[in-house]
Motif scaffolding. Structure first.
Motif, PDB file in Angstrom:
ATOM      1  N   VAL A  54      44.506  97.836  20.823  1.00  0.00           N
ATOM      2  CA  VAL A  54      44.847  98.755  19.937  1.00  0.00           C
ATOM      3  C   VAL A  54      44.236  98.103  18.548  1.00  0.00           C
ATOM      4  N   GLY A  55      43.081  97.908  18.975  1.00  0.00           N
ATOM      5  CA  GLY A  55      42.078  96.978  17.968  1.00  0.00           C
ATOM      6  C   GLY A  55      42.105  95.434  17.050  1.00  0.00           C
ATOM      7  N   LEU A  56      43.116  94.954  17.448  1.00  0.00           N
ATOM      8  CA  LEU A  56      43.280  93.303  17.013  1.00  0.00           C
ATOM      9  C   LEU A  56      42.548  92.132  17.803  1.00  0.00           C
ATOM     10  N   LYS A  57      42.231  91.424  17.068  1.00  0.00           N
ATOM     11  CA  LYS A  57      41.437  90.026  17.873  1.00  0.00           C
ATOM     12  C   LYS A  57      42.368  89.201  17.693  1.00  0.00           C
ATOM     13  N   PRO A  58      42.553  89.012  19.330  1.00  0.00           N
ATOM     14  CA  PRO A  58      43.668  88.073  19.513  1.00  0.00           C
ATOM     15  C   PRO A  58      42.585  86.638  20.189  1.00  0.00           C
ATOM     16  N   VAL A  59      43.140  85.808  19.855  1.00  0.00           N
ATOM     17  CA  VAL A  59      42.706  84.437  20.857  1.00  0.00           C
ATOM     18  C   VAL A  59      43.130  83.614  21.550  1.00  0.00           C
ATOM     19  N   ILE A  60      43.744  82.979  22.104  1.00  0.00           N
ATOM     20  CA  ILE A  60      44.490  82.327  22.869  1.00  0.00           C
ATOM     21  C   ILE A  60      44.091  81.093  23.008  1.00  0.00           C
ATOM     22  N   VAL A  61      44.960  80.062  22.569  1.00  0.00           N
ATOM     23  CA  VAL A  61      45.376  78.231  22.812  1.00  0.00           C
ATOM     24  C   VAL A  61      46.741  78.279  23.060  1.00  0.00           C
ATOM     25  N   HIS A  62      46.648  77.752  24.545  1.00  0.00           N
ATOM     26  CA  HIS A  62      47.336  77.135  25.367  1.00  0.00           C
ATOM     27  C   HIS A  62      47.632  76.153  25.205  1.00  0.00           C
ATOM     28  N   GLY A  63      49.024  75.946  25.047  1.00  0.00           N
ATOM     29  CA  GLY A  63      48.958  74.118  26.235  1.00  0.00           C
ATOM     30  C   GLY A  63      49.512  73.815  27.647  1.00  0.00           C
ATOM     31  N   GLY A  64      50.096  73.225  27.713  1.00  0.00           N
ATOM     32  CA  GLY A  64      50.858  72.912  29.598  1.00  0.00           C
ATOM     33  C   GLY A  64      50.947  71.096  29.632  1.00  0.00           C
ATOM     34  N   GLY A  65      52.208  71.033  28.804  1.00  0.00           N
ATOM     35  CA  GLY A  65      52.583  69.315  28.890  1.00  0.00           C
ATOM     36  C   GLY A  65      53.605  69.537  30.231  1.00  0.00           C
ATOM     37  N   LYS A  66      54.172  70.408  30.555  1.00  0.00           N
ATOM     38  CA  LYS A  66      55.299  70.323  31.579  1.00  0.00           C
ATOM     39  C   LYS A  66      54.112  70.138  32.777  1.00  0.00           C
ATOM     40  N   ASP A  67      52.709  70.888  33.015  1.00  0.00           N
ATOM     41  CA  ASP A  67      52.553  70.666  34.212  1.00  0.00           C
ATOM     42  C   ASP A  67      51.111  69.624  34.191  1.00  0.00           C
ATOM     43  N   ILE A  68      51.276  69.131  32.589  1.00  0.00           N
ATOM     44  CA  ILE A  68      50.815  68.345  33.074  1.00  0.00           C
ATOM     45  C   ILE A  68      51.113  66.784  33.632  1.00  0.00           C
ATOM     46  N   SER A  69      52.527  66.589  33.505  1.00  0.00           N
ATOM     47  CA  SER A  69      53.282  65.963  33.651  1.00  0.00           C
ATOM     48  C   SER A  69      54.005  66.144  34.901  1.00  0.00           C
ATOM     49  N   LYS A  70      54.040  66.823  35.346  1.00  0.00           N
ATOM     50  CA  LYS A  70      54.246  67.101  36.722  1.00  0.00           C
ATOM     51  C   LYS A  70      53.125  67.178  37.767  1.00  0.00           C
ATOM     52  N   LEU A  71      51.883  67.140  37.967  1.00  0.00           N
ATOM     53  CA  LEU A  71      51.193  66.513  38.658  1.00  0.00           C
ATOM     54  C   LEU A  71      50.466  64.855  38.080  1.00  0.00           C
ATOM     55  N   CYS A  72      50.896  64.682  37.190  1.00  0.00           N
ATOM     56  CA  CYS A  72      51.210  63.133  37.221  1.00  0.00           C
ATOM     57  C   CYS A  72      51.550  62.484  38.125  1.00  0.00           C
ATOM     58  N   GLU A  73      53.498  62.808  37.595  1.00  0.00           N
ATOM     59  CA  GLU A  73      53.786  62.457  38.486  1.00  0.00           C
ATOM     60  C   GLU A  73      53.645  62.600  39.872  1.00  0.00           C
ATOM     61  N   ASN A  74      53.144  64.025  40.607  1.00  0.00           N
ATOM     62  CA  ASN A  74      52.945  63.632  41.849  1.00  0.00           C
ATOM     63  C   ASN A  74      51.654  62.536  42.460  1.00  0.00           C
ATOM     64  N   LEU A  75      50.893  62.622  40.634  1.00  0.00           N
ATOM     65  CA  LEU A  75      49.786  61.348  41.563  1.00  0.00           C
ATOM     66  C   LEU A  75      50.360  60.347  41.129  1.00  0.00           C
ATOM     67  N   GLY A  76      51.754  60.338  41.091  1.00  0.00           N
ATOM     68  CA  GLY A  76      52.532  58.158  40.859  1.00  0.00           C
ATOM     69  C   GLY A  76      51.362  57.835  39.251  1.00  0.00           C
ATOM     70  N   ILE A  77      51.258  58.726  38.166  1.00  0.00           N
ATOM     71  CA  ILE A  77      51.118  58.044  37.279  1.00  0.00           C
ATOM     72  C   ILE A  77      52.074  58.252  36.219  1.00  0.00           C
ATOM     73  N   LYS A  78      52.095  57.369  35.250  1.00  0.00           N
ATOM     74  CA  LYS A  78      53.659  57.760  34.496  1.00  0.00           C
ATOM     75  C   LYS A  78      52.958  58.126  33.239  1.00  0.00           C
ATOM     76  N   SER A  79      53.829  59.063  32.939  1.00  0.00           N
ATOM     77  CA  SER A  79      53.984  59.916  31.917  1.00  0.00           C
ATOM     78  C   SER A  79      54.648  59.129  30.429  1.00  0.00           C
ATOM     79  N   GLU A  80      53.848  58.814  29.718  1.00  0.00           N
ATOM     80  CA  GLU A  80      54.754  57.804  28.256  1.00  0.00           C
ATOM     81  C   GLU A  80      54.135  59.075  26.810  1.00  0.00           C
ATOM     82  N   PHE A  81      54.269  59.082  25.872  1.00  0.00           N
ATOM     83  CA  PHE A  81      55.145  59.616  25.254  1.00  0.00           C
ATOM     84  C   PHE A  81      55.038  58.751  23.398  1.00  0.00           C
ATOM     85  N   LYS A  82      54.571  59.342  22.408  1.00  0.00           N
ATOM     86  CA  LYS A  82      54.850  57.903  21.282  1.00  0.00           C
ATOM     87  C   LYS A  82      54.241  59.469  19.916  1.00  0.00           C
TER      88      LYS A  82
END
Length: 279
Positions: A54-82
């Motif tokens: 309808v004429g707007l100009k959307p731009v998307i920035v996406h996250g993915g924290g849970k996907d990153i954590s899941k992939l880290c877990e599958n690869l045996g990499i511990k997720s830590e946060f600060k």
């Protein structure tokens, strides 16, 4: 007949908003449950496709924290946060980039299915997001030092909808994982966006999170600053981004509940709106 008249009235109600935001850049930070639930994802993609058509100009920035954590877990990499941010060594950063680019192309595919010309990029492309270390303790988590929006302006001029993964580089071409809220804020400022929208997993901003009747519908940046001391984690990062955006040229910032179907349309094209508006 009454049902059809109500549909017509809804379209008429949207008309002044469509006219007001025509050709305006709308930066949408997409994350949370709206990314993880297939039904909600489809609703968000429909909303964004409609905004575009309808004429707007959307731009998307996406996250993915849970996907990153899941992939880290599958690869045996511990997720830590600060302070709500993922601590990222070089190995974790590579995993984050893999997960984010997979999400990115999936979103492009969903938008293309809805008849929208979408293109997926990350902050490395065209030097879009230049970074430096945000905090030595966080490793390769990037603080954005500059934004080169030329590539985005060209894509928008050619009627593409950019979908951006929050990954960037420094002057030595090291890869950085960037908080998606930070990336959305910096891009909205650089693009002089009319609106910046954060899709979240809460209804909006609360004066007291434990009191669900304390939802704030509209707040100024000065009022928002008084709430910072009472927040932590992801919401603290998000509100700081809202304040920063409003102080640097973005006219309005919205925090919306991405768990509500068609929340973008309800906020943009109805008189009532939902969520929290920061001005």
């Amino acid at each position: 007949m009454q049902k059809y008249l109500e549909k017509a009235q809804t379209l008429i109600e949207a008309l002044p908003y469509i006219r007001k935001f025509n050709s305006k850049i709308i930066l949408i930070k997409y994350g949370g449950s709206a990314m993880e639930n297939d039904e909600l994802k489809h609703c968000v993609m429909q909303d964004i496709a409609l905004l575009k058509l309808v004429g707007l100009k959307p731009v998307i920035v996406h996250g993915g924290g849970k996907d990153i954590s899941k992939l880290c877990e599958n690869l045996g990499i511990k997720s830590e946060f600060k302070n709500g941010l993922r601590i990222s060594d070089k190995e974790t950063t590579k995993v984050a980039e893999m997960a984010l680019l997979q999400i990115n192309k999936n979103l492009v595919q969903n938008l293309e299915c809805l008849g929208v010309k979408a293109i997926g990029i990350c902050g490395k492309d065209g030097g879009l997001l230049q970074c430096e270390k945000k905090d030595e303790d966080l490793g390769f988590v990037g603080a954005i030092s500059s934004v080169k929006v030329g590539i985005l302006n060209e894509l928008l001029e050619k009627d593409f909808l950019p979908v951006i993964a929050p990954v960037g580089m420094d002057e030595s071409f090291n890869t950085y994982n960037i908080n998606a809220d930070d990336a959305a804020c910096e891009l909205a400022k650089a693009l002089k966006a009319e609106k910046l929208v954060f899709l979240s997993d809460i209804a909006g901003l609360y004066r007291d999170f434990d009191d669900k009747n304390s939802l704030i519908s509209k707040i100024t940046i000065n009022e928002a600053k008084t709430l910072l001391s009472s927040l932590q984690g992801g919401m603290l990062v998000k509100l700081k981004s809202c304040i920063d955006a409003c102080e640097n040229g973005v006219k309005k910032v919205h925090i919306l509940d991405g768990r509500v179907k068609h929340c973008l349309l309800l906020e943009f094209f109805t008189d009532e709106g939902i969520g929290t508006l920061v001005v």
